[in-house]
Design a protein around this motif. Structure first.
Motif, PDB file in Angstrom:
ATOM      1  N   UNK A   1       0.805  -1.219   0.000  1.00 31.84           N
ATOM      2  CA  UNK A   1       0.000   0.000   0.000  1.00 31.84           C
ATOM      3  C   UNK A   1       0.838   1.269   0.000  1.00 31.84           C
ATOM      4  N   UNK A   2       2.134   1.138  -0.122  1.00 31.14           N
ATOM      5  CA  UNK A   2       3.007   2.300   0.005  1.00 31.14           C
ATOM      6  C   UNK A   2       2.754   3.324  -1.103  1.00 31.14           C
ATOM      7  N   UNK A   3       2.346   2.874  -2.262  1.00 28.84           N
ATOM      8  CA  UNK A   3       2.104   3.829  -3.350  1.00 28.84           C
ATOM      9  C   UNK A   3       0.936   4.751  -3.018  1.00 28.84           C
ATOM     10  N   UNK A   4      -0.109   4.209  -2.418  1.00 33.98           N
ATOM     11  CA  UNK A   4      -1.249   5.039  -2.012  1.00 33.98           C
ATOM     12  C   UNK A   4      -0.818   5.996  -0.915  1.00 33.98           C
ATOM     13  N   UNK A   5      -0.026   5.509   0.038  1.00 36.02           N
ATOM     14  CA  UNK A   5       0.418   6.347   1.151  1.00 36.02           C
ATOM     15  C   UNK A   5       1.316   7.486   0.676  1.00 36.02           C
ATOM     16  N   UNK A   6       2.267   7.179  -0.192  1.00 37.17           N
ATOM     17  CA  UNK A   6       3.170   8.229  -0.675  1.00 37.17           C
ATOM     18  C   UNK A   6       2.443   9.262  -1.522  1.00 37.17           C
ATOM     19  N   UNK A   7       1.534   8.799  -2.362  1.00 36.72           N
ATOM     20  CA  UNK A   7       0.777   9.753  -3.173  1.00 36.72           C
ATOM     21  C   UNK A   7      -0.094  10.640  -2.284  1.00 36.72           C
ATOM     22  N   UNK A   8      -0.724  10.036  -1.282  1.00 35.97           N
ATOM     23  CA  UNK A   8      -1.589  10.809  -0.390  1.00 35.97           C
ATOM     24  C   UNK A   8      -0.781  11.816   0.417  1.00 35.97           C
ATOM     25  N   UNK A   9       0.389  11.404   0.888  1.00 35.07           N
ATOM     26  CA  UNK A   9       1.183  12.335   1.700  1.00 35.07           C
ATOM     27  C   UNK A   9       1.862  13.403   0.855  1.00 35.07           C
ATOM     28  N   UNK A  10       2.293  13.072  -0.363  1.00 32.70           N
ATOM     29  CA  UNK A  10       2.999  14.042  -1.206  1.00 32.70           C
ATOM     30  C   UNK A  10       2.058  14.991  -1.931  1.00 32.70           C
ATOM     31  N   UNK A  11       1.000  14.469  -2.509  1.00 33.17           N
ATOM     32  CA  UNK A  11       0.154  15.293  -3.364  1.00 33.17           C
ATOM     33  C   UNK A  11      -1.103  15.813  -2.678  1.00 33.17           C
ATOM     34  N   UNK A  12      -1.682  15.013  -1.801  1.00 29.84           N
ATOM     35  CA  UNK A  12      -2.932  15.422  -1.164  1.00 29.84           C
ATOM     36  C   UNK A  12      -2.706  16.123   0.171  1.00 29.84           C
ATOM     37  N   UNK A  13      -1.552  15.940   0.777  1.00 30.49           N
ATOM     38  CA  UNK A  13      -1.181  16.551   2.050  1.00 30.49           C
ATOM     39  C   UNK A  13      -2.285  16.353   3.088  1.00 30.49           C
ATOM     40  N   UNK A  14      -2.613  15.086   3.341  1.00 28.04           N
ATOM     41  CA  UNK A  14      -3.671  14.741   4.275  1.00 28.04           C
ATOM     42  C   UNK A  14      -3.182  14.835   5.713  1.00 28.04           C
ATOM     43  N   UNK A  15      -4.095  15.175   6.606  1.00 32.60           N
ATOM     44  CA  UNK A  15      -3.797  15.165   8.036  1.00 32.60           C
ATOM     45  C   UNK A  15      -3.731  13.723   8.524  1.00 32.60           C
ATOM     46  N   UNK A  16      -3.349  13.544   9.802  1.00 32.52           N
ATOM     47  CA  UNK A  16      -3.188  12.190  10.329  1.00 32.52           C
ATOM     48  C   UNK A  16      -4.503  11.425  10.320  1.00 32.52           C
ATOM     49  N   UNK A  17      -5.571  12.033  10.770  1.00 33.63           N
ATOM     50  CA  UNK A  17      -6.866  11.330  10.812  1.00 33.63           C
ATOM     51  C   UNK A  17      -7.385  11.053   9.401  1.00 33.63           C
ATOM     52  N   UNK A  18      -7.140  11.940   8.467  1.00 36.27           N
ATOM     53  CA  UNK A  18      -7.560  11.699   7.089  1.00 36.27           C
ATOM     54  C   UNK A  18      -6.750  10.552   6.479  1.00 36.27           C
ATOM     55  N   UNK A  19      -5.493  10.443   6.841  1.00 34.01           N
ATOM     56  CA  UNK A  19      -4.666   9.336   6.367  1.00 34.01           C
ATOM     57  C   UNK A  19      -5.151   8.016   6.963  1.00 34.01           C
ATOM     58  N   UNK A  20      -5.548   8.031   8.221  1.00 38.37           N
ATOM     59  CA  UNK A  20      -6.096   6.825   8.850  1.00 38.37           C
ATOM     60  C   UNK A  20      -7.393   6.420   8.158  1.00 38.37           C
ATOM     61  N   UNK A  21      -8.239   7.386   7.858  1.00 35.68           N
ATOM     62  CA  UNK A  21      -9.488   7.075   7.144  1.00 35.68           C
ATOM     63  C   UNK A  21      -9.213   6.517   5.752  1.00 35.68           C
ATOM     64  N   UNK A  22      -8.227   7.067   5.069  1.00 37.42           N
ATOM     65  CA  UNK A  22      -7.851   6.543   3.759  1.00 37.42           C
ATOM     66  C   UNK A  22      -7.341   5.107   3.881  1.00 37.42           C
ATOM     67  N   UNK A  23      -6.572   4.831   4.911  1.00 31.47           N
ATOM     68  CA  UNK A  23      -6.063   3.475   5.136  1.00 31.47           C
ATOM     69  C   UNK A  23      -7.214   2.510   5.396  1.00 31.47           C
ATOM     70  N   UNK A  24      -8.165   2.911   6.217  1.00 28.49           N
ATOM     71  CA  UNK A  24      -9.304   2.038   6.499  1.00 28.49           C
ATOM     72  C   UNK A  24     -10.175   1.835   5.265  1.00 28.49           C
ATOM     73  N   UNK A  25     -10.298   2.863   4.449  1.00 26.51           N
ATOM     74  CA  UNK A  25     -11.058   2.727   3.206  1.00 26.51           C
ATOM     75  C   UNK A  25     -10.371   1.749   2.253  1.00 26.51           C
ATOM     76  N   UNK A  26      -9.065   1.806   2.195  1.00 30.41           N
ATOM     77  CA  UNK A  26      -8.309   0.859   1.371  1.00 30.41           C
ATOM     78  C   UNK A  26      -8.459  -0.570   1.902  1.00 30.41           C
TER      79      UNK A  26
END
Length: 174
Positions: free
Chosen positions: A43-68
């Motif tokens: 899942x690292x590609x989703x995580x890197x894209x989300x952190x680099x391009x979307x600049x998600x907060x910690x809770x938004x990143x957790x929600x994205x992880x749970x959605x994945x």
């Protein structure tokens, strides 16, 4: 006994044997530790894209992880339903289990394709190779399902055509 099995059924069972354990482990890793699980290789590609391009907060990143993880578990669930339907000979012969396999292939292909695109944007070559291999397996089974001849029902073949009454001609006769 070999005439009961269709090529797409065997191919789908082999795919389920791969995707059920692998994607379940990935999804449970994400569920237990969302951030750590998101930054592992599958899942690292989703995580890197989300952190680099979307600049998600910690809770938004957790929600994205749970959605994945939810998306992966959904694909696994449809593969399990396919295998459960495949065990019944009447469903296997009639092709009744193909719908569950088709949904699993569709959802899995979309998820693998999106992950592959995000891996190419993030520059993760190993993740790109893994997602491309999964996508090719899913698309190969989908192509086999499309090319394979439809199931001929025994009930439809044994019923003779009704003859037209003596005074009427059907539309097909000259």
């Amino acid at each position: 006994m070999s005439s009961n099995w269709r090529i797409s059924s065997v191919n789908g069972a082999l795919l389920a044997a791969y995707f059920i354990p692998v994607w379940t482990i990935i999804a449970f890793t994400i569920m237990v530790s969302p951030i750590h699980g998101l930054y592992e290789r599958p899942s690292v590609s989703v995580a890197l894209y989300a952190s680099d391009h979307l600049q998600l907060a910690k809770m938004a990143t957790v929600r994205l992880a749970w959605l994945l993880a939810l998306a992966r578990i959904t694909v696994v669930a449809f593969f399990v339903v396919f295998l459960a339907l495949l065990t019944r000979p009447s469903m296997r012969k009639s092709g009744g289990c193909d719908e569950a396999l088709a949904v699993a292939l569709c959802l899995g292909s979309v998820l693998s394709f999106a992950s592959m695109l995000l891996a190419s944007k993030a520059g993760e070559l190993e993740a790109l190779r893994m997602h491309a291999a999964e996508l090719l397996m899913l698309l190969g089974t989908a192509i086999v399902m499309l090319v394979e001849k439809p199931v001929k029902s025994a009930a439809g073949a044994s019923v003779p055509k009704a003859a037209a009454p003596a005074g009427e001609l059907s539309l097909q006769q000259p």
